[in-house]
Write a protein that holds these residues in place. Structure first.
Motif, PDB file in Angstrom:
ATOM      1  N   CYS A 279       0.853  -1.182   0.000  1.00 23.77           N
ATOM      2  CA  CYS A 279       0.000   0.000   0.000  1.00 23.77           C
ATOM      3  C   CYS A 279       0.890   1.233   0.000  1.00 23.77           C
ATOM      4  O   CYS A 279       2.076   1.167   0.359  1.00 23.77           O
ATOM      5  CB  CYS A 279      -0.965   0.014   1.187  1.00 23.77           C
ATOM      6  N   THR A 280       0.346   2.355  -0.429  1.00 24.17           N
ATOM      7  CA  THR A 280       1.112   3.588  -0.528  1.00 24.17           C
ATOM      8  C   THR A 280       0.346   4.717   0.144  1.00 24.17           C
ATOM      9  O   THR A 280      -0.877   4.647   0.327  1.00 24.17           O
ATOM     10  CB  THR A 280       1.380   3.961  -1.994  1.00 24.17           C
ATOM     11  N   GLY A 281       1.068   5.768   0.501  1.00 24.51           N
ATOM     12  CA  GLY A 281       0.440   6.937   1.102  1.00 24.51           C
ATOM     13  C   GLY A 281       1.356   8.136   1.011  1.00 24.51           C
ATOM     14  O   GLY A 281       2.577   7.995   0.869  1.00 24.51           O
ATOM     15  N   ILE A 289       5.529   3.752   1.653  1.00 25.95           N
ATOM     16  CA  ILE A 289       5.164   2.484   1.028  1.00 25.95           C
ATOM     17  C   ILE A 289       5.268   1.400   2.091  1.00 25.95           C
ATOM     18  O   ILE A 289       6.236   1.373   2.869  1.00 25.95           O
ATOM     19  CB  ILE A 289       6.099   2.130  -0.149  1.00 25.95           C
ATOM     20  N   ALA A 290       4.293   0.519   2.138  1.00 24.76           N
ATOM     21  CA  ALA A 290       4.352  -0.662   3.000  1.00 24.76           C
ATOM     22  C   ALA A 290       4.268  -1.901   2.117  1.00 24.76           C
ATOM     23  O   ALA A 290       3.415  -1.989   1.239  1.00 24.76           O
ATOM     24  CB  ALA A 290       3.224  -0.664   4.028  1.00 24.76           C
ATOM     25  N   LYS A 303       7.603  -4.395   5.625  1.00 24.34           N
ATOM     26  CA  LYS A 303       8.581  -3.311   5.559  1.00 24.34           C
ATOM     27  C   LYS A 303       7.873  -1.992   5.269  1.00 24.34           C
ATOM     28  O   LYS A 303       6.973  -1.936   4.423  1.00 24.34           O
ATOM     29  CB  LYS A 303       9.630  -3.579   4.478  1.00 24.34           C
ATOM     30  N   ILE A 304       8.288  -0.955   5.977  1.00 23.41           N
ATOM     31  CA  ILE A 304       7.807   0.400   5.713  1.00 23.41           C
ATOM     32  C   ILE A 304       8.953   1.204   5.111  1.00 23.41           C
ATOM     33  O   ILE A 304      10.053   1.263   5.671  1.00 23.41           O
ATOM     34  CB  ILE A 304       7.288   1.082   6.993  1.00 23.41           C
ATOM     35  N   TRP A 305       8.681   1.790   3.950  1.00 25.78           N
ATOM     36  CA  TRP A 305       9.662   2.599   3.236  1.00 25.78           C
ATOM     37  C   TRP A 305       9.168   4.039   3.204  1.00 25.78           C
ATOM     38  O   TRP A 305       7.964   4.292   3.116  1.00 25.78           O
ATOM     39  CB  TRP A 305       9.837   2.099   1.803  1.00 25.78           C
TER      40      TRP A 305
END
Length: 411
Positions: A279-281, A289-290, A303-305
């Motif tokens: 998912c994105t935000g 991004i996750a 992972k969280i980017w």
């Protein structure tokens, strides 16, 4: 545009089986993840800590944040249970959505202006509306298109529904719905562009494709050929206000590409792990991004980017104006229109009766005087209604802009 590339910020561990769905909260405060381990976990994005864990009665297949209410999440399970949770301190307070059918809940979407909730339940699409505080009930069912019904079920198959809705997208106002069906690998998941003009779809053969909404002509393709042993539907999403796209990966390397040229921009590495959902935000000048792994059992991770985007106060203000105006237009104007129609249902019969009697007045001067008075009264009523509507919209837009500017200045 990216000011810096995405870098890994957090690695979250807590699920013990495949992660089926991910969703950021509207302000990127929290991340919700649902898994085959029959749990829904709410994570705090800044620290990576678990806020709460909800034990679901079956594997969690879909999750969605309510954009109108803070800390309200909607989720669906493999056994047909769909619920709304707004109290993280009491996970047992989730309110069940009344569907009237038991089938896997594959996907969800909610229209913020109308309050309508759409739910992909088995081969059907349900439209639900609020019936009480944070309680929904299904009031309409959209049947599967006729051309897909012949192959919708298969006796003895591992998955009962071979054809089902995988992604649902309300268009602004909630009067139109875009549904993407998983149909023998033709379409997996889809994402709607921020301007609601483009549709990004993934398939099980060539990768992902971009179409103009409502047209069959292909705009751009993003090739990605998965290995046969990991040929599963992959989640796709837009980034950077629609200027970049991202797709899950069966081989571990998640690619970010330019939307219009298809040019590769960055690779998010996951060794050789299977990344099916993401998912994105975007919040303020930060992009998030996750990504989550599948088929890794106890070694499952998320992972969280994050990356700093090109800052522009003018773009922030313009975005705030457009977002606020669009939201309040569809939310308030629709309500005002309902009120106007209710008044019209009363006023027009009265005017018809008056017109009938005025037609029989012989004195032309008297007739014109009466008609002038009636038209003046109607004109004043319309002007007053327009003043009230514009005043309400302007006040709400200013309030929204004030909040956004305070948040920007706090940075």
């Amino acid at each position: 545009m990216l000011s810096t590339p995405y870098i890994q910020d957090k690695c979250l561990r807590g699920h013990t089986d495949t992660v089926n769905c991910l969703a950021f909260s509207p302000h990127i405060d929290y991340l919700a993840s649902g898994s085959d381990d029959c749990s829904l976990i709410i994570w705090r994005v800044t620290s990576g800590e678990v806020v709460c864990t909800i034990r679901t009665p079956a594997p969690t297949l879909s999750v969605l944040w309510d954009p109108r209410r803070r800390l309200t999440v909607i989720f669906g399970c493999n056994n047909g249970v769909a619920a709304v949770l707004s109290d993280f301190q009491d996970p047992n307070s989730a309110q069940a959505i009344l569907l009237g059918v038991k089938a896997p809940v594959y996907c969800l979407d909610l229209d913020a202006s109308s309050g309508k909730l759409t739910i992909g339940v088995g081969p059907e699409i349900h439209i639900a509306q609020p019936i009480a505080h944070r309680r929904y009930a299904s009031f309409d069912i959209l049947a599967m298109p006729p051309e897909l019904r012949s192959t919708s079920t298969s006796e003895g198959a591992d998955d009962e529904y071979l054809v089902r809705a995988r992604s649902l997208h309300f268009l602004r106002g909630g009067n139109k719905l875009v549904a993407s069906y998983l149909n023998h690998g033709i379409v997996g998941f889809s994402a709607l562009s921020p301007d609601q003009r483009g549709l990004l779809v993934s398939n099980l053969s060539t990768g992902a494709d971009l179409y103009r909404l409502g047209q069959s002509a292909l705009i751009q393709t993003y090739p990605q050929r998965p290995p046969v042993e990991r040929n599963y539907p992959l989640v796709v999403s837009f980034l950077h206000k629609g200027n970049a796209v991202i797709c899950g990966a069966s081989h571990g390397d998640v690619f970010i590409r330019d939307t219009w040229t298809g040019e590769h921009q960055q690779t998010l590495e996951h060794d050789d792990d299977f990344v099916q959902v993401l998912c994105t935000g975007q919040y303020r000048q930060m992009g998030y991004i996750a990504t989550a792994t599948a088929e890794m059992g106890l070694n499952t991770y998320i992972k969280i980017w994050k990356a700093r985007l090109d800052p522009s106060i003018s773009n922030s203000i313009a975005s705030a104006i457009l977002t606020s105006t669009a939201f309040f237009y569809y939310a308030d104007f629709r309500e005002e229109w309902r009120v106007l129609r209710a008044y019209g249902a009363f006023i027009f019969p009265v005017l018809a009766v008056l017109g009938y009697y005025l037609w029989h007045i012989d004195d032309a001067a008297c007739l014109l005087t009466v008609l002038r008075g009636i038209l003046r009264m109607i004109w004043h009523l319309i002007l007053q209604w327009l003043r009230d509507l514009m005043s309400s919209l302007w006040a709400k837009c200013l309030a929204s802009l004030r909040v956004r500017l305070k948040q920007w200045l706090a940075d």
